[in-house]
Design a protein around this motif. Structure first.
Motif, PDB file in Angstrom:
ATOM      1  N   VAL A   1     -27.514  -8.130 -15.936  1.00 56.82           N
ATOM      2  CA  VAL A   1     -27.836  -6.754 -15.970  1.00 56.82           C
ATOM      3  C   VAL A   1     -26.873  -5.856 -16.732  1.00 56.82           C
ATOM      4  O   VAL A   1     -25.642  -6.334 -16.491  1.00 56.82           O
ATOM      5  N   GLU A   2     -27.243  -4.690 -17.177  1.00 57.30           N
ATOM      6  CA  GLU A   2     -25.982  -3.842 -17.704  1.00 57.30           C
ATOM      7  C   GLU A   2     -26.126  -2.535 -16.960  1.00 57.30           C
ATOM      8  O   GLU A   2     -26.816  -1.882 -16.674  1.00 57.30           O
ATOM      9  N   LEU A   3     -24.650  -2.265 -16.580  1.00 56.70           N
ATOM     10  CA  LEU A   3     -24.425  -1.113 -15.456  1.00 56.70           C
ATOM     11  C   LEU A   3     -24.019   0.058 -16.522  1.00 56.70           C
ATOM     12  O   LEU A   3     -23.216  -0.167 -17.557  1.00 56.70           O
ATOM     13  N   SER A   4     -24.150   1.408 -16.125  1.00 53.11           N
ATOM     14  CA  SER A   4     -23.915   2.218 -16.907  1.00 53.11           C
ATOM     15  C   SER A   4     -23.936   3.726 -15.859  1.00 53.11           C
ATOM     16  O   SER A   4     -24.703   3.624 -14.937  1.00 53.11           O
TER      17      SER A   4
ATOM     18  N   ALA B   1     -16.655  18.760 -13.411  1.00 46.06           N
ATOM     19  CA  ALA B   1     -16.251  17.514 -13.058  1.00 46.06           C
ATOM     20  C   ALA B   1     -17.421  16.687 -13.816  1.00 46.06           C
ATOM     21  O   ALA B   1     -18.678  16.665 -13.748  1.00 46.06           O
ATOM     22  N   PRO B   2     -17.189  15.502 -13.988  1.00 47.28           N
ATOM     23  CA  PRO B   2     -18.165  14.467 -14.670  1.00 47.28           C
ATOM     24  C   PRO B   2     -19.004  14.193 -13.532  1.00 47.28           C
ATOM     25  O   PRO B   2     -19.026  13.903 -12.400  1.00 47.28           O
ATOM     26  N   VAL B   3     -20.601  14.099 -13.896  1.00 42.93           N
ATOM     27  CA  VAL B   3     -21.342  13.891 -12.976  1.00 42.93           C
ATOM     28  C   VAL B   3     -21.835  12.334 -13.255  1.00 42.93           C
ATOM     29  O   VAL B   3     -22.419  11.973 -14.481  1.00 42.93           O
ATOM     30  N   LEU B   4     -21.789  11.409 -12.473  1.00 40.54           N
ATOM     31  CA  LEU B   4     -22.023  10.311 -12.556  1.00 40.54           C
ATOM     32  C   LEU B   4     -23.258   9.570 -11.555  1.00 40.54           C
ATOM     33  O   LEU B   4     -23.253  10.160 -10.580  1.00 40.54           O
ATOM     34  N   ARG B   5     -24.089   8.829 -12.192  1.00 41.40           N
ATOM     35  CA  ARG B   5     -25.168   7.951 -11.490  1.00 41.40           C
ATOM     36  C   ARG B   5     -25.011   6.663 -12.072  1.00 41.40           C
ATOM     37  O   ARG B   5     -25.689   6.311 -12.861  1.00 41.40           O
ATOM     38  N   LEU B   6     -24.299   5.760 -11.369  1.00 41.28           N
ATOM     39  CA  LEU B   6     -24.454   4.261 -11.563  1.00 41.28           C
ATOM     40  C   LEU B   6     -25.616   3.755 -11.436  1.00 41.28           C
ATOM     41  O   LEU B   6     -26.069   3.536 -10.255  1.00 41.28           O
ATOM     42  N   THR B   7     -26.032   3.159 -12.648  1.00 40.41           N
ATOM     43  CA  THR B   7     -27.461   2.322 -12.408  1.00 40.41           C
ATOM     44  C   THR B   7     -27.546   1.054 -13.217  1.00 40.41           C
ATOM     45  O   THR B   7     -26.602   0.736 -14.166  1.00 40.41           O
ATOM     46  N   ALA B   8     -28.429   0.216 -12.862  1.00 38.92           N
ATOM     47  CA  ALA B   8     -28.516  -1.140 -13.630  1.00 38.92           C
ATOM     48  C   ALA B   8     -29.853  -1.074 -14.636  1.00 38.92           C
ATOM     49  O   ALA B   8     -30.836  -0.217 -14.140  1.00 38.92           O
TER      50      ALA B   8
END
Length: 709
Positions: free
Chosen positions: A571-574, A554-561
């Protein structure tokens, strides 16, 4: 295994289920008990023999001098048989193996009597004389004088043992010559016995009559045979005990082991399993650490025959009984698995004894054998010294069972396994016939065969080994049925947490299913990755298939600014690096890998991997406390979507309570957790004053804002 075939077991020793002995003593044995009888007409100091029919009905009993029928009548010509009732094992009744109703009565004279008749035989027909029975011939010599002269003596010890032949039908009568070390084995068959083919075995000690000039004088004792007929034991009152190997196929006695332990040693018996030997003796008591009077100590000792060397066997004797004032004489194994022991009070044959000792668990080493004195109470005047001569137990089949799958699948080998404690012995040959024209010869108790066609096949296996007895055979039946169809399909790769419904397909009537988790439905859900199998059975034929459930990552996501959010910036979120080909979807529907946020709030991203697996992450974005605070001083709630409400930039609005006042100081709006939604609803344009308070920190901000529509 689907089937286990058992051979027909040999019947219990019903022919020797009754003992008539001593002075009118008698017992009837069941598989687990001994019942005292009081109907005997016989008086004997030692010699006795008893025989019943296959149902246990009494036919004959004798003391070597006379013979009675089952109704306790003397047979016609049933007196003056020539034997001696004082002889330890002075008579033995042997059935004619192939002539129903005919019996041989072998007799021996006593060691200390004047007559020297030796081993004699009488033939008996129990059905003659209108059922009274008749002695047809008597006092017939068994061993030719020419053989006795060649062997150097015509006198016999007071010993007889009856051993079943390895063929399961005939018998060996084994005795011993006096003043020699010679055993004589007489083969008794359906044709009687051949005086010209008596087997001679010169082995062991020389036994001389007491008072003989030879320095190794001896006195009477007894012979015993092990349950399987492969060992003999001899004890004599001076020289003690010896153990020998016996071959029930050819009658030879070999391999002596000297145990000794003499001094009035007259009783001897094997345990039912043949692993232990019991021997009795009477010896001196005073002066040897025992409080018994001279020659009044009685002992029974147990030897372990399982040990690897003769010296170890001889040294293994341990006492299982010791007492005073009596002598254990006769000793014999019965069909109930116990050993019974006769004794004389004080070793004096003139005193009656009304009880028998018993070894209750004779297969157990040491005191666990449970030696019990006076365990069986006889009625008065039942003096006893020895028990009847009986043969060893009937041979049990070596082929104890044949295990195999009674129903097998076409194309699947059937494994046949023979069970038996002595299988695999040297010389064993197993001939297999699988019923489809194929045969096989093995020396090991297992065979495998593949049937090419469906059908029912008769299987036969025959064991051949002349050293162990007659051929044995078992038959069975194998049904070969078509294999049921089963295909769980190809292995499956899914995203984590995705359920897959596994199925065996449509089931026919009578078909059963078993999954690896024990469930029995035609389908079962699978979520966790792993190996799964199902087994389908029709008419006893089973087939199994497997399927592997693999899980994609499964994709491993960690949403950060990209940086702190300030009121005047963005800010840019990814979600961090993702595999090429991944797809993105933000909370507003945009599909770029990155998202530009200009205000505080909740942001969410869904990523779909190239394999189709989905993961979601969210982020609550707030203003950084280190950023400068920007509070508007004008709002224009005119519906143009620009600057419509009083927005706190640089503050997390829900953390603050707000109060708004008009220019005359009247409170027109309040909210505990502000939501950036005040648009001067219902208020005229003009100047208004606000008070912001953070309940957690106590901070306050106040100022004014212009409403201009």
């Amino acid at each position: 295994m689907g089937a286990v075939l058992l051979p027909q077991r040999a019947q219990a020793q019903a022919e020797w289920s009754r003992w008539y002995f001593g002075h009118q003593a008698a017992l009837r044995f069941t598989p687990d008990s001994a019942i005292v009888l009081q109907d005997s007409r016989m008086v004997s100091e030692a010699a006795s023999a008893t025989i019943c029919d296959s149902t246990g009905r009494l036919l004959l009993y004798s003391n070597g001098r006379r013979v009675w029928n089952g109704r306790h009548q003397l047979l016609v010509n049933g007196e003056r048989l020539g034997g001696d009732s004082t002889s330890s094992q002075g008579c033995a009744l042997v059935p004619n193996p192939r002539r129903r109703g005919y019996y041989f009565l072998f007799t021996l004279d006593g060691w200390f009597t004047q007559q020297r008749r030796g081993l004699r035989v009488a033939e008996i027909n129990v059905n003659a004389a209108n059922g009274q029975g008749s002695v047809l011939s008597l006092n017939q010599p068994v061993v030719p004088d020419t053989l006795l002269q060649r062997l150097g003596n015509r006198d016999f010890m007071e010993m007889q043992a009856l051993v079943r032949h390895a063929n399961g039908h005939d018998y060996w009568l084994v005795t011993h010559l006096l003043d020699t070390n010679v055993f004589l084995s007489v083969l008794v068959t359906g044709n009687g016995f051949s005086r010209s083919s008596i087997v001679v075995s010169s082995v062991g000690l020389v036994h001389h009559l007491a008072g003989n000039a030879n320095s190794r004088a001896d006195m009477p004792g007894a012979l015993a045979v092990s349950a399987n007929g492969r060992r003999l034991a001899l004890t004599s009152q001076i020289l003690g005990a010896e153990v020998f190997d016996f071959n029930p196929g050819n009658g030879r006695v070999t391999n002596p082991i000297r145990l000794g332990y003499g001094i009035y040693s007259e009783g001897i018996a094997f345990s039912p399993d043949g692993s232990l030997l019991y021997q009795s003796r009477r010896g001196p008591g005073s002066g040897f650490g025992h409080p018994c009077s001279l020659n009044a100590i009685c002992e029974v000792r147990q030897f372990d025959l399982r040990l690897s060397t003769p010296a170890a066997v001889a040294a293994s004797g341990i006492l299982v009984y010791i007492g005073c004032g009596r002598q254990v004489v006769g000793m014999q194994r019965a069909i109930d698995g116990r050993i019974y022991l006769a004794s004389m009070p004080g070793g004096d044959s003139s005193q009656p004894n009304y009880n028998l000792d018993v070894i209750a668990q004779p297969n157990v080493r040491g005191s666990g054998c449970q030696y019990r004195t006076a365990a069986v109470a006889l009625v008065p005047s039942r003096y006893i010294r020895h028990f009847p001569v009986v043969p060893n137990e009937p041979p049990q089949p070596r082929l104890q069972a044949l295990g195999f799958s009674a129903v097998s699948c076409a194309g699947q080998p059937v494994v046949f396994t023979l069970m038996g404690n002595t299988l695999g012995a040297s010389g064993d040959t197993l001939d297999w016939n699988f019923g489809d024209g194929a045969t096989l010869r093995t020396t090991l108790p297992q065979a495998s065969h593949l049937y090419a066609q469906t059908g029912t096949y008769a299987v036969t296996v025959r064991l051949r080994n002349r050293s162990f007895g007659p051929d044995e055979q078992l038959r069975g039946s194998v049904s070969v049925v078509p294999r049921p169809a089963l295909n769980l399909g190809p292995d499956v790769t899914v995203c984590p947490g995705t359920a897959v419904l596994l199925s065996v397909g449509t089931l026919g009537l009578g078909t059963t299913v078993r999954w690896n988790d024990g469930s029995t439905a035609a389908t079962r859900p699978a979520v966790a990755p792993g190996l799964f199998w199902a087994e389908v059975t029709t008419a006893g034929c089973s087939v199994r298939d497997t399927i592997v459930l693999n899980a994609l990552p499964a994709p491993v996501l960690r949403l950060t600014a990209s940086q702190p959010l300030c009121a005047t910036g963005q800010v840019e979120l990814s979600a961090g690096p993702q595999p090429a080909g991944s797809r993105y979807r933000w909370q507003d529907g945009s599909t770029e890998a990155r998202f530009v946020a200009r205000t505080a709030g909740s942001y969410a991203l869904t990523v779909v991997s190239p394999g189709g697996c989905e993961a979601r992450a969210s982020l609550e974005l707030g203003y950084d406390p280190s950023c400068p605070l920007v509070l508007p001083n004008i709002i224009t709630p005119n519906g143009d979507a620009l600057n419509q409400t009083f927005v706190l930039r640089g503050l997390q609005a829900p953390d603050w309570s707000i109060r708004i006042y008009n220019r005359w100081g009247r409170e027109i709006y309040t909210k505990t957790q502000y939501d950036n939604a005040w648009a001067a609803q219902g208020q005229p344009d003009g100047q208004y004053y606000y008070l912001l308070t953070n309940a957690a920190t106590g901070q306050q901000y106040k100022g004014w804002v212009e409403v201009a529509r």
